[in-house]
Design a protein around this motif. Structure first.
Motif, PDB file in Angstrom:
ATOM      1  N   MET A 236       0.814  -1.208   0.000  1.00  0.00           N
ATOM      2  CA  MET A 236       0.000   0.000   0.000  1.00  0.00           C
ATOM      3  C   MET A 236       0.861   1.278   0.000  1.00  0.00           C
ATOM      4  O   MET A 236       0.636   2.213   0.758  1.00  0.00           O
ATOM      5  CB  MET A 236      -0.952   0.007   1.192  1.00  0.00           C
ATOM      6  CG  MET A 236      -2.052  -1.035   1.112  1.00  0.00           C
ATOM      7  SD  MET A 236      -3.184  -0.959   2.530  1.00  0.00           S
ATOM      8  CE  MET A 236      -3.837   0.716   2.355  1.00  0.00           C
ATOM      9  N   GLY A 237       1.870   1.288  -0.877  1.00  0.00           N
ATOM     10  CA  GLY A 237       2.663   2.493  -1.055  1.00  0.00           C
ATOM     11  C   GLY A 237       3.724   2.745  -0.015  1.00  0.00           C
ATOM     12  O   GLY A 237       4.303   3.836   0.014  1.00  0.00           O
ATOM     13  N   VAL A 238       4.014   1.774   0.842  1.00  0.00           N
ATOM     14  CA  VAL A 238       5.026   1.931   1.896  1.00  0.00           C
ATOM     15  C   VAL A 238       5.946   0.713   1.868  1.00  0.00           C
ATOM     16  O   VAL A 238       5.483  -0.417   1.741  1.00  0.00           O
ATOM     17  CB  VAL A 238       4.390   2.079   3.293  1.00  0.00           C
ATOM     18  CG1 VAL A 238       5.458   2.156   4.369  1.00  0.00           C
ATOM     19  CG2 VAL A 238       3.492   3.303   3.351  1.00  0.00           C
ATOM     20  N   VAL A 239       7.246   0.957   1.969  1.00  0.00           N
ATOM     21  CA  VAL A 239       8.235  -0.120   2.042  1.00  0.00           C
ATOM     22  C   VAL A 239       8.676  -0.269   3.492  1.00  0.00           C
ATOM     23  O   VAL A 239       9.212   0.667   4.082  1.00  0.00           O
ATOM     24  CB  VAL A 239       9.449   0.166   1.141  1.00  0.00           C
ATOM     25  CG1 VAL A 239      10.499  -0.926   1.292  1.00  0.00           C
ATOM     26  CG2 VAL A 239       9.024   0.276  -0.312  1.00  0.00           C
ATOM     27  N   LYS A 240       8.435  -1.430   4.063  1.00  0.00           N
ATOM     28  CA  LYS A 240       8.879  -1.729   5.422  1.00  0.00           C
ATOM     29  C   LYS A 240      10.166  -2.542   5.365  1.00  0.00           C
ATOM     30  O   LYS A 240      10.291  -3.478   4.566  1.00  0.00           O
ATOM     31  CB  LYS A 240       7.800  -2.506   6.189  1.00  0.00           C
ATOM     32  CG  LYS A 240       6.512  -1.741   6.412  1.00  0.00           C
ATOM     33  CD  LYS A 240       6.724  -0.515   7.285  1.00  0.00           C
ATOM     34  CE  LYS A 240       6.964  -0.851   8.726  1.00  0.00           C
ATOM     35  NZ  LYS A 240       5.790  -1.344   9.440  1.00  0.00           N
ATOM     36  N   ILE A 241      11.104  -2.187   6.218  1.00  0.00           N
ATOM     37  CA  ILE A 241      12.391  -2.876   6.282  1.00  0.00           C
ATOM     38  C   ILE A 241      12.420  -3.726   7.541  1.00  0.00           C
ATOM     39  O   ILE A 241      12.161  -3.229   8.642  1.00  0.00           O
ATOM     40  CB  ILE A 241      13.555  -1.881   6.309  1.00  0.00           C
ATOM     41  CG1 ILE A 241      13.428  -0.872   5.173  1.00  0.00           C
ATOM     42  CG2 ILE A 241      14.886  -2.611   6.207  1.00  0.00           C
ATOM     43  CD1 ILE A 241      14.449   0.248   5.257  1.00  0.00           C
ATOM     44  N   GLY A 242      12.721  -4.987   7.380  1.00  0.00           N
ATOM     45  CA  GLY A 242      12.871  -5.892   8.509  1.00  0.00           C
ATOM     46  C   GLY A 242      14.335  -6.224   8.731  1.00  0.00           C
ATOM     47  O   GLY A 242      15.074  -6.491   7.774  1.00  0.00           O
ATOM     48  N   LEU A 243      14.765  -6.186   9.974  1.00  0.00           N
ATOM     49  CA  LEU A 243      16.164  -6.482  10.319  1.00  0.00           C
ATOM     50  C   LEU A 243      16.195  -7.627  11.313  1.00  0.00           C
ATOM     51  O   LEU A 243      15.562  -7.573  12.363  1.00  0.00           O
ATOM     52  CB  LEU A 243      16.847  -5.248  10.906  1.00  0.00           C
ATOM     53  CG  LEU A 243      18.293  -5.439  11.404  1.00  0.00           C
ATOM     54  CD1 LEU A 243      19.208  -5.822  10.248  1.00  0.00           C
ATOM     55  CD2 LEU A 243      18.807  -4.183  12.097  1.00  0.00           C
ATOM     56  N   ASN A 244      16.932  -8.662  10.975  1.00  0.00           N
ATOM     57  CA  ASN A 244      17.116  -9.822  11.835  1.00  0.00           C
ATOM     58  C   ASN A 244      18.618 -10.022  12.008  1.00  0.00           C
ATOM     59  O   ASN A 244      19.310 -10.433  11.074  1.00  0.00           O
ATOM     60  CB  ASN A 244      16.476 -11.066  11.202  1.00  0.00           C
ATOM     61  CG  ASN A 244      16.668 -12.307  12.047  1.00  0.00           C
ATOM     62  OD1 ASN A 244      17.064 -12.248  13.203  1.00  0.00           O
ATOM     63  ND2 ASN A 244      16.397 -13.469  11.464  1.00  0.00           N
ATOM     64  N   VAL A 245      19.140  -9.691  13.185  1.00  0.00           N
ATOM     65  CA  VAL A 245      20.580  -9.731  13.418  1.00  0.00           C
ATOM     66  C   VAL A 245      20.872 -10.544  14.669  1.00  0.00           C
ATOM     67  O   VAL A 245      20.121 -10.493  15.651  1.00  0.00           O
ATOM     68  CB  VAL A 245      21.150  -8.296  13.536  1.00  0.00           C
ATOM     69  CG1 VAL A 245      20.446  -7.518  14.630  1.00  0.00           C
ATOM     70  CG2 VAL A 245      22.652  -8.314  13.771  1.00  0.00           C
ATOM     71  N   ASP A 246      21.933 -11.308  14.617  1.00  0.00           N
ATOM     72  CA  ASP A 246      22.328 -12.102  15.775  1.00  0.00           C
ATOM     73  C   ASP A 246      22.773 -11.190  16.905  1.00  0.00           C
ATOM     74  O   ASP A 246      23.454 -10.178  16.691  1.00  0.00           O
ATOM     75  CB  ASP A 246      23.456 -13.064  15.400  1.00  0.00           C
ATOM     76  CG  ASP A 246      23.685 -14.128  16.444  1.00  0.00           C
ATOM     77  OD1 ASP A 246      23.088 -15.201  16.339  1.00  0.00           O
ATOM     78  OD2 ASP A 246      24.465 -13.875  17.397  1.00  0.00           O
TER      79      ASP A 246
END
Length: 611
Positions: free
Chosen positions: A568-578
């Motif tokens: 819906m017009g928005v880019v979400k960034i997911g971060l998965n870090v140890d």
């Protein structure tokens, strides 16, 4: 070392070549011959004056011209003032074309040589493992009477599990309303679990959701689960009970305003942020644990919030399918109104060209495999022993309209802009850790799905490694140009298809321990994935989906996973870090904030024309 401090005789030799082969327009301002020791920055600025300089390159001097301009480009990467005119000059005279031709010719000859040397050594070993694979398949059919079915394709490679890294793709939906457990379970049965393939009896279309993934006789395999119960896979959890107010950490407790409407609205916004942080905490602590080895490797968790909404956390083992497969499953089967497949995958092309590219891909295959396995990153985000504990967080969201404005202004793609923002965030992170890292190796999946084919649960993608520019001295627009160059080179890489088929064949014939050893991500710092989602509002089991994002799993020794999902017009960034790679959750969140800040800087410079 600063660029204006660099002096070398070769610099002046190249400058002399430019002067000797440059004439000037009548109305041009002719610079005097520079002194013997001018600042190198001033020297290159004058030599690369593209407004008035006209190169007159003799045919016999063309190789020297190509080398000179390419050397200029590489030598001024840390300066936006110098990089732009030199790049413009190279583009004006199509220097990059000669570079591509020469490079690919060299790659072809080197690849053919490596193929001739390695084939006699590799082929016998592959034949031995193929025979072993056939024997194991025969054992499955005879001794176990067909209970076990050997994993096909790339399932066994991407399904590798260890205590340091769990191969679960996590999708998180923010849904309005209140969940109804029985209705949701019935919806999943009707849409996915009980769907039959072409009317065949008991041949379920998505049967991996009813199967157990295990390792028998050294190979990964699937077997039907006994007494499958959807109640073991779809559960409801109340966040307020799991994390009482008195046990919440910093930033996870807030008092709702009771004054005017503005205070109430502010209080609702604060409560929403609190719930988001609790969801991140839940996914970090509970969402990265192993599932029961005796059950199908997936689960749907309904997280009840305190703001009138709920989250749907879907955890699926990578052996079930890759990101494109699971997004297609959501938009084509799970949602109330099915949507077209996301525009990711192979597209129809000229048959002759495909055949030529296939032959070329095989010739340069050894170089492609070396690019995947021969990486030697050493920085604060790679090279340390992973703990297995994860820090999971997400961004507030990047406006897709802003990304598109930047990509148009830079003649790039949205993915180029996102990866440039990622490299800038990594550069700032290294600077805060007092490290100077010129480039970071990132592994990027390249989809080989045929979007015209029916949806099947499979892993069908190749991997490519790219060197992202992570020097903190780069200007934002220069970093974007370099990132685009790197990603354009990856797209033109002829080895992608060959690497895909080789990895697929390896996963078919090699035992699990051998495949795990050969296909590990050693020397790679970051895994990044970009999957476009629907741009119109969708609903599931009658409730509207307000937000969508996902997290990619980390495969040891890679400890950082970055995902981009648009909705819906928005880019979400997911971060998965140890957790062993960052000092706190706040430090992980800072990476995402730096990415958002970099996008704003690019928009201000390239779109608005502001410094």
């Amino acid at each position: 070392m600063a660029l204006d401090q660099v002096t070398h005789p070769l610099d002046f030799r190249m400058y002399s070549w430019l002067v000797a082969n440059t004439s000037w327009a009548p109305n041009a301002t002719v610079y005097p011959v520079p002194p013997q020791s001018p600042p190198v920055a001033d020297l290159w600025t004058r030599a690369a004056d593209v407004e008035h300089a006209i190169l007159d390159i003799a045919f016999q001097d063309l190789p020297l011209g190509v080398i000179t301009l390419l050397a200029l480009q590489k030598g001024v990467r840390c300066s936006s003032t110098l990089y732009h005119p030199v790049t413009k000059l190279a583009v004006r005279y199509n220097i990059r074309f000669y570079d591509i031709i020469i490079t690919n010719i060299l790659k072809t000859f080197v690849g053919m040589f490596l193929m001739a040397v390695s084939l006699p050594l590799v082929l016998p070993a592959v034949c031995v493992f193929w025979l072993a694979s056939c024997v194991v398949s025969a054992i499955y059919r005879t001794r176990y009477r067909g209970v076990f079915v050997k994993a096909r394709g790339m399932d066994s490679v991407w399904g590798v599990e260890s205590k340091e890294s769990r191969p679960f793709i996590t999708i998180c939906l923010l849904v309005s309303g209140a969940p109804r457990l029985e209705d949701i379970q019935r919806h999943l049965r009707e849409k996915i679990l009980d769907v039959v393939e072409d009317g065949a009896k008991k041949d379920f279309k998505y049967k991996k959701f009813r199967q157990v993934f295990s390792k028998v006789c050294g190979y990964y395999c699937w077997r039907d689960a006994e007494d499958f119960d959807i109640g073991n896979h779809v559960r409801m959890i109340r966040l307020s009970e799991l994390y009482p107010a008195g046990e919440r950490g910093e930033g996870e407790g807030v008092t709702i305003g009771r004054g005017g409407e503005e205070e109430k609205e502010e209080g609702r916004g604060q409560r929403s942020e609190v719930m988001d942080s609790l969801v991140h905490r839940f996914v970090s602590e509970e969402g990265t644990t192993a599932l029961s080895p005796d059950r199908p490797p997936w689960e749907v968790l309904l997280l009840l919030r305190e703001d009138g909404r709920y989250n749907v956390v879907i955890r699926l083992h990578h052996a079930i399918g890759d990101g494109v497969t699971l997004i297609r499953l959501c938009v084509e089967a799970l949602v109330d109104t099915p949507l077209p497949a996301p525009p990711v995958g192979t597209r129809p092309g000229n048959a002759l060209m495909k055949a030529v590219m296939a032959v070329w891909s095989c010739l340069v295959l050894p170089l492609g495999l070396l690019q995947v396995v021969a990486n030697f990153d050493r920085n604060c985000l790679h090279g340390h022993q992973l703990s297995g504990k994860k820090v999971v967080t997400s961004s507030k969201g990047l406006p897709l309209a802003t990304l598109r404005q930047v990509k148009i202004a830079a003649s790039a793609t949205v993915n180029d802009v996102l990866m440039s923002c990622l490299s800038a965030a990594l550069a700032k992170h290294f600077a805060r850790r007092s490290e100077e890292v010129s480039q970071v190796t990132a592994v990027v999946p390249v989809s080989f799905h045929d979007l015209r084919a029916p949806l099947t649960l499979t892993n069908k993608f190749s991997v490519a490694t790219v060197k992202l520019p992570s020097s903190h001295c780069l200007a934002p627009d220069s970093r974007l140009r370099l990132t685009k160059t790197v990603l354009d080179g990856m797209k033109r890489d002829p080895t992608l298809a060959a690497v895909f088929w080789v990895v697929r064949a390896v996963s078919e014939v090699l035992p699990a321990p051998v495949a795990e050893l050969l296909l590990s991500g050693r020397g790679v710092s970051v895994a990044a994935s970009n999957v476009p989602g629907p741009q119109t509002e969708i609903s599931v089991w009658g409730d509207k989906i307000e937000d969508l994002l996902f997290w990619v799993p980390n495969r040891a020794p890679v400890g950082v996973g970055v995902s981009f999902a648009s909705y819906m017009g928005v880019v979400k960034i997911g971060l998965n870090v140890d957790a062993a790679l960052v000092r706190s959750g706040r430090e992980a969140q800072r990476l995402l904030e730096d990415m958002e800040e970099e996008l704003l800087v690019l928009h201000r410079r390239l779109v608005l024309g502001q410094p």
